[in-house]
Design a protein around this motif. Sequence first.
Motif, PDB file in Angstrom:
ATOM      1  N   VAL A   1       0.852  -1.202   0.000  1.00 26.31           N
ATOM      2  CA  VAL A   1       0.000   0.000   0.000  1.00 26.31           C
ATOM      3  C   VAL A   1       0.882   1.244   0.000  1.00 26.31           C
ATOM      4  O   VAL A   1       0.638   2.203  -0.745  1.00 26.31           O
ATOM      5  N   SER A   2       1.929   1.234   0.793  1.00 21.64           N
ATOM      6  CA  SER A   2       2.785   2.420   0.823  1.00 21.64           C
ATOM      7  C   SER A   2       3.523   2.572  -0.509  1.00 21.64           C
ATOM      8  O   SER A   2       3.674   3.690  -1.017  1.00 21.64           O
ATOM      9  N   ALA A   3       3.913   1.470  -1.135  1.00 18.80           N
ATOM     10  CA  ALA A   3       4.549   1.562  -2.470  1.00 18.80           C
ATOM     11  C   ALA A   3       3.573   2.149  -3.492  1.00 18.80           C
ATOM     12  O   ALA A   3       3.939   3.007  -4.299  1.00 18.80           O
ATOM     13  N   ALA A   4       2.333   1.705  -3.454  1.00 22.03           N
ATOM     14  CA  ALA A   4       1.348   2.160  -4.448  1.00 22.03           C
ATOM     15  C   ALA A   4       0.987   3.631  -4.259  1.00 22.03           C
ATOM     16  O   ALA A   4       0.885   4.387  -5.224  1.00 22.03           O
ATOM     17  N   LEU A   5       0.811   4.029  -3.003  1.00 21.53           N
ATOM     18  CA  LEU A   5       0.301   5.388  -2.746  1.00 21.53           C
ATOM     19  C   LEU A   5       1.410   6.431  -2.697  1.00 21.53           C
ATOM     20  O   LEU A   5       1.203   7.582  -3.081  1.00 21.53           O
ATOM     21  N   GLU A   6       2.574   6.027  -2.177  1.00 20.31           N
ATOM     22  CA  GLU A   6       3.606   7.039  -1.907  1.00 20.31           C
ATOM     23  C   GLU A   6       4.920   6.769  -2.630  1.00 20.31           C
ATOM     24  O   GLU A   6       5.858   7.550  -2.507  1.00 20.31           O
ATOM     25  N   GLY A   7       4.981   5.682  -3.370  1.00 20.82           N
ATOM     26  CA  GLY A   7       6.185   5.392  -4.151  1.00 20.82           C
ATOM     27  C   GLY A   7       6.038   5.948  -5.561  1.00 20.82           C
ATOM     28  O   GLY A   7       5.074   6.659  -5.860  1.00 20.82           O
ATOM     29  N   PRO A   8       7.008   5.629  -6.426  1.00 22.38           N
ATOM     30  CA  PRO A   8       6.904   6.088  -7.807  1.00 22.38           C
ATOM     31  C   PRO A   8       5.751   5.414  -8.559  1.00 22.38           C
ATOM     32  O   PRO A   8       5.367   4.296  -8.221  1.00 22.38           O
ATOM     33  N   ILE A   9       5.209   6.125  -9.555  1.00 19.53           N
ATOM     34  CA  ILE A   9       4.218   5.504 -10.444  1.00 19.53           C
ATOM     35  C   ILE A   9       4.992   4.596 -11.378  1.00 19.53           C
ATOM     36  O   ILE A   9       5.870   5.062 -12.119  1.00 19.53           O
ATOM     37  N   THR A  10       4.687   3.317 -11.323  1.00 15.79           N
ATOM     38  CA  THR A  10       5.477   2.370 -12.108  1.00 15.79           C
ATOM     39  C   THR A  10       4.652   1.141 -12.469  1.00 15.79           C
ATOM     40  O   THR A  10       3.810   0.694 -11.667  1.00 15.79           O
ATOM     41  N   SER A  11       4.930   0.598 -13.648  1.00 20.06           N
ATOM     42  CA  SER A  11       4.237  -0.625 -14.047  1.00 20.06           C
ATOM     43  C   SER A  11       4.684  -1.811 -13.194  1.00 20.06           C
ATOM     44  O   SER A  11       4.089  -2.882 -13.259  1.00 20.06           O
ATOM     45  N   GLN A  12       5.727  -1.620 -12.376  1.00 16.80           N
ATOM     46  CA  GLN A  12       6.135  -2.699 -11.468  1.00 16.80           C
ATOM     47  C   GLN A  12       5.168  -2.845 -10.291  1.00 16.80           C
ATOM     48  O   GLN A  12       5.155  -3.874  -9.618  1.00 16.80           O
ATOM     49  N   VAL A  13       4.415  -1.794 -10.024  1.00 13.29           N
ATOM     50  CA  VAL A  13       3.360  -1.820  -8.993  1.00 13.29           C
ATOM     51  C   VAL A  13       2.147  -1.209  -9.687  1.00 13.29           C
ATOM     52  O   VAL A  13       1.935  -0.004  -9.645  1.00 13.29           O
ATOM     53  N   THR A  14       1.348  -2.044 -10.348  1.00  9.88           N
ATOM     54  CA  THR A  14       0.361  -1.451 -11.272  1.00  9.88           C
ATOM     55  C   THR A  14      -0.691  -0.598 -10.553  1.00  9.88           C
ATOM     56  O   THR A  14      -1.233   0.336 -11.133  1.00  9.88           O
ATOM     57  N   SER A  15      -0.936  -0.900  -9.263  1.00 12.39           N
ATOM     58  CA  SER A  15      -1.898  -0.078  -8.515  1.00 12.39           C
ATOM     59  C   SER A  15      -1.360   1.325  -8.227  1.00 12.39           C
ATOM     60  O   SER A  15      -2.122   2.190  -7.788  1.00 12.39           O
ATOM     61  N   SER A  16      -0.074   1.573  -8.473  1.00 10.60           N
ATOM     62  CA  SER A  16       0.449   2.939  -8.294  1.00 10.60           C
ATOM     63  C   SER A  16      -0.206   3.892  -9.300  1.00 10.60           C
ATOM     64  O   SER A  16      -0.119   5.112  -9.150  1.00 10.60           O
ATOM     65  N   ALA A  17      -0.896   3.335 -10.290  1.00  7.82           N
ATOM     66  CA  ALA A  17      -1.651   4.168 -11.238  1.00  7.82           C
ATOM     67  C   ALA A  17      -2.720   4.978 -10.528  1.00  7.82           C
ATOM     68  O   ALA A  17      -3.240   5.948 -11.089  1.00  7.82           O
ATOM     69  N   ILE A  18      -3.026   4.612  -9.292  1.00  7.38           N
ATOM     70  CA  ILE A  18      -4.018   5.393  -8.529  1.00  7.38           C
ATOM     71  C   ILE A  18      -3.571   6.846  -8.394  1.00  7.38           C
ATOM     72  O   ILE A  18      -4.390   7.749  -8.265  1.00  7.38           O
ATOM     73  N   GLN A  19      -2.270   7.067  -8.464  1.00  2.22           N
ATOM     74  CA  GLN A  19      -1.770   8.447  -8.329  1.00  2.22           C
ATOM     75  C   GLN A  19      -2.122   9.303  -9.550  1.00  2.22           C
ATOM     76  O   GLN A  19      -1.955  10.515  -9.523  1.00  2.22           O
ATOM     77  N   MET A  20      -2.605   8.665 -10.607  1.00  6.00           N
ATOM     78  CA  MET A  20      -2.984   9.420 -11.813  1.00  6.00           C
ATOM     79  C   MET A  20      -4.492   9.706 -11.855  1.00  6.00           C
ATOM     80  O   MET A  20      -4.984  10.248 -12.826  1.00  6.00           O
ATOM     81  N   CYS A  21      -5.211   9.321 -10.791  1.00  8.84           N
ATOM     82  CA  CYS A  21      -6.669   9.492 -10.785  1.00  8.84           C
ATOM     83  C   CYS A  21      -7.026  10.826 -10.162  1.00  8.84           C
ATOM     84  O   CYS A  21      -7.346  10.905  -8.972  1.00  8.84           O
ATOM     85  N   ALA A  22      -6.993  11.871 -10.950  1.00 13.35           N
ATOM     86  CA  ALA A  22      -7.232  13.203 -10.396  1.00 13.35           C
ATOM     87  C   ALA A  22      -8.649  13.335  -9.858  1.00 13.35           C
ATOM     88  O   ALA A  22      -9.619  13.212 -10.603  1.00 13.35           O
ATOM     89  N   GLY A  23      -8.761  13.552  -8.552  1.00 12.77           N
ATOM     90  CA  GLY A  23     -10.040  13.902  -7.936  1.00 12.77           C
ATOM     91  C   GLY A  23     -11.092  12.819  -7.919  1.00 12.77           C
ATOM     92  O   GLY A  23     -12.231  13.069  -7.561  1.00 12.77           O
ATOM     93  N   LYS A  24     -10.747  11.600  -8.264  1.00 11.80           N
ATOM     94  CA  LYS A  24     -11.826  10.606  -8.316  1.00 11.80           C
ATOM     95  C   LYS A  24     -11.509   9.311  -7.566  1.00 11.80           C
ATOM     96  O   LYS A  24     -12.283   8.370  -7.635  1.00 11.80           O
ATOM     97  N   ALA A  25     -10.372   9.270  -6.864  1.00 13.21           N
ATOM     98  CA  ALA A  25     -10.008   8.030  -6.187  1.00 13.21           C
ATOM     99  C   ALA A  25     -10.095   8.177  -4.676  1.00 13.21           C
ATOM    100  O   ALA A  25      -9.661   9.173  -4.109  1.00 13.21           O
ATOM    101  N   THR A  26     -10.659   7.157  -4.047  1.00 16.97           N
ATOM    102  CA  THR A  26     -10.700   7.093  -2.583  1.00 16.97           C
ATOM    103  C   THR A  26     -10.073   5.776  -2.160  1.00 16.97           C
ATOM    104  O   THR A  26     -10.458   4.723  -2.661  1.00 16.97           O
ATOM    105  N   VAL A  27      -9.113   5.858  -1.257  1.00 20.07           N
ATOM    106  CA  VAL A  27      -8.480   4.660  -0.717  1.00 20.07           C
ATOM    107  C   VAL A  27      -9.000   4.483   0.704  1.00 20.07           C
ATOM    108  O   VAL A  27      -8.964   5.432   1.497  1.00 20.07           O
ATOM    109  N   ILE A  28      -9.534   3.309   0.998  1.00 19.10           N
ATOM    110  CA  ILE A  28     -10.055   3.062   2.350  1.00 19.10           C
ATOM    111  C   ILE A  28      -9.245   1.908   2.949  1.00 19.10           C
ATOM    112  O   ILE A  28      -9.212   0.806   2.384  1.00 19.10           O
ATOM    113  N   LEU A  29      -8.584   2.192   4.054  1.00 13.95           N
ATOM    114  CA  LEU A  29      -7.652   1.240   4.652  1.00 13.95           C
ATOM    115  C   LEU A  29      -8.024   0.989   6.108  1.00 13.95           C
ATOM    116  O   LEU A  29      -8.571   1.879   6.766  1.00 13.95           O
TER     117      LEU A  29
END
Length: 269
Positions: free
Chosen positions: A217-245
Amino acid sequence: MDVLIRADYDQMSKTAASRIADLVRKKPDCVLGLATGGTPIGTYKELIRMHREEGLDFSKVRTFNLDEYLGIGRDLDKPYPQDQSYARFMYEELFKSINIPLKNTRVPDGLSKDPEAFCVEYEEAIRAAGGVDLQLLGIGGDGHWAFNEPGTSLASKTHIEALTRQTLDDNYELFYKGAGFSRDDMPHFAITMGIGTILSAKSLIMLANGKKKAGVVSAALEGPITSQVTSSAIQMCAGKATVILDEEAASSLRNIEFYQHKEKLKATL
Ligand code: PGA
């Protein structure tokens, strides 16, 4: 991106279900993108409770699931859990307990005779439905969204994917082992929405719970956007993503205090 941190799995699930229910009330014929796995089961249970106790109406809702193993599909002759298809999972965990017409629900067809053509058709069906209004997502141990394993293009559309050893191990432990399957019986391929497909949803909710998800989760949300962690694409969701942990899954995040502060501030808007 909003990050909401809840005390435990139950609270995480209730927050997610209430967001989905808000949309269903506001737009009764909305298109939901749905996920399988251990994570969303609590959310589905809460939606079922809302349907039974509060009359939450799914009669016009349409759904598209993220993925399905290649080579299996819902087998009406076999009971759950011997039938390990995601179509069966959705039926047992949600569809049979709410008033959604089954014809409104789509899960990729793992038994398709022409899976490549099916992938194109699935994309087209999502488009024809007007696109996904809200996509529910988990996160895999290897950082995947749906079955988009490390190295999958962040622009990918619905496609066939080979599963990593980690995904096979995780899913074996969760589902196959208890159903009496050997590890070798597991399908090694899946049909999956691509990251590009997922990103085209109008809103997204990503869920994660438990200590074992904290690192990814920390890699996806706070690491680089990378195809090595495909969920890191969440950082490209301007204004429409909610993460519930839950607190455990959030425990490795650097900016926890800010996320909590932002949630409180937004509640005053
Ligand atoms: P899980 O799987 O919910 O069973 O942890 C999540 C995923 O693979 O996306």
